[in-house]
Write a protein that holds these residues in place. Structure first.
Motif, PDB file in Angstrom:
ATOM      1  N   THR A   7       0.840  -1.208   0.000  1.00 57.33           N
ATOM      2  CA  THR A   7       0.000   0.000   0.000  1.00 57.33           C
ATOM      3  C   THR A   7       0.869   1.250   0.000  1.00 57.33           C
ATOM      4  O   THR A   7       0.537   2.234  -0.675  1.00 57.33           O
ATOM      5  N   GLU A  51       1.848   1.776  -3.460  1.00 60.90           N
ATOM      6  CA  GLU A  51       0.707   2.313  -4.226  1.00 60.90           C
ATOM      7  C   GLU A  51       0.489   3.804  -3.930  1.00 60.90           C
ATOM      8  O   GLU A  51       0.153   4.575  -4.831  1.00 60.90           O
ATOM      9  N   LYS A 107       2.941   5.684  -5.971  1.00 63.12           N
ATOM     10  CA  LYS A 107       2.521   5.704  -7.385  1.00 63.12           C
ATOM     11  C   LYS A 107       1.353   6.658  -7.605  1.00 63.12           C
ATOM     12  O   LYS A 107       1.251   7.290  -8.647  1.00 63.12           O
TER      13      LYS A 107
END
Length: 171
Positions: A67, A70, A73
């Motif tokens: 996570t 992520e 990103k």
């Protein structure tokens, strides 16, 4: 020349009347001991009497690495985060340091983080809690272009702050 001098005097006068924001205000209450109030810098939580609970929650929290990846990103660093907390509050003791660990791991810029400490009535000296309709702490508010896009109040819905932050950003 007289106009320039008059303008300088006017600017200096207006500047001296501008509202000054007090940062890192700490009060000592007879009933509850020391607590932080208003706008705070992160380093306040690394001092006594806040350091023990801050360090413990920060150090024992195992972030969810996928996570975190992520969040990077999804460019969490392009958002602003405002946190309302109470240094007297158990949920703040647990979740604020966890949030800071997540933000550290995503290399979130401290300049985009705003920390506001409130008293037991959930009030801050400058009344910021009114603008954000704060009723519980901690409250983590995520903003983009000055507009709130989501918040986490007290406990994350998923059980993980980083997962809730990712859900907010991906909306």
């Amino acid at each position: 020349m007289k106009k320039i001098i008059a303008l300088i005097v006017l600017v200096m006068t207006l500047n001296s009347c501008a509202e000054k924001v007090v940062i890192n205000r700490e009060v000592d209450t007879t009933e509850y001991g020391k607590m932080l109030l208003g706008v705070q810098s992160l380093n306040q939580f690394k001092k006594e009497p806040y350091k023990p609970w801050y360090d413990e929650s920060y150090n024992i929290y195992p972030t969810d690495k996928p996570t975190i990846s992520e969040l990077k990103k999804a460019k969490i660093n392009s958002y602003n985060i405002t946190v309302f907390l109470g240094t007297w509050c158990g949920d703040s003791h647990k979740n604020f340091p966890r949030l800071m660990k997540i933000l550290d791991e995503t290399k979130f810029p401290e300049s985009k983080l705003h920390i506001i400490a409130v008293n037991r009535k959930k009030q801050s000296p400058n009344g910021e809690e009114v603008k954000y309709n704060i009723t519980k702490v901690p409250t983590i508010i995520v903003q983009k272009y000055g507009k709130e896009i989501g918040r986490i109040t007290e406990e994350p819905e998923s059980g993980y702050i980083e997962k809730d932050l990712l859900q907010i950003i991906k909306k």
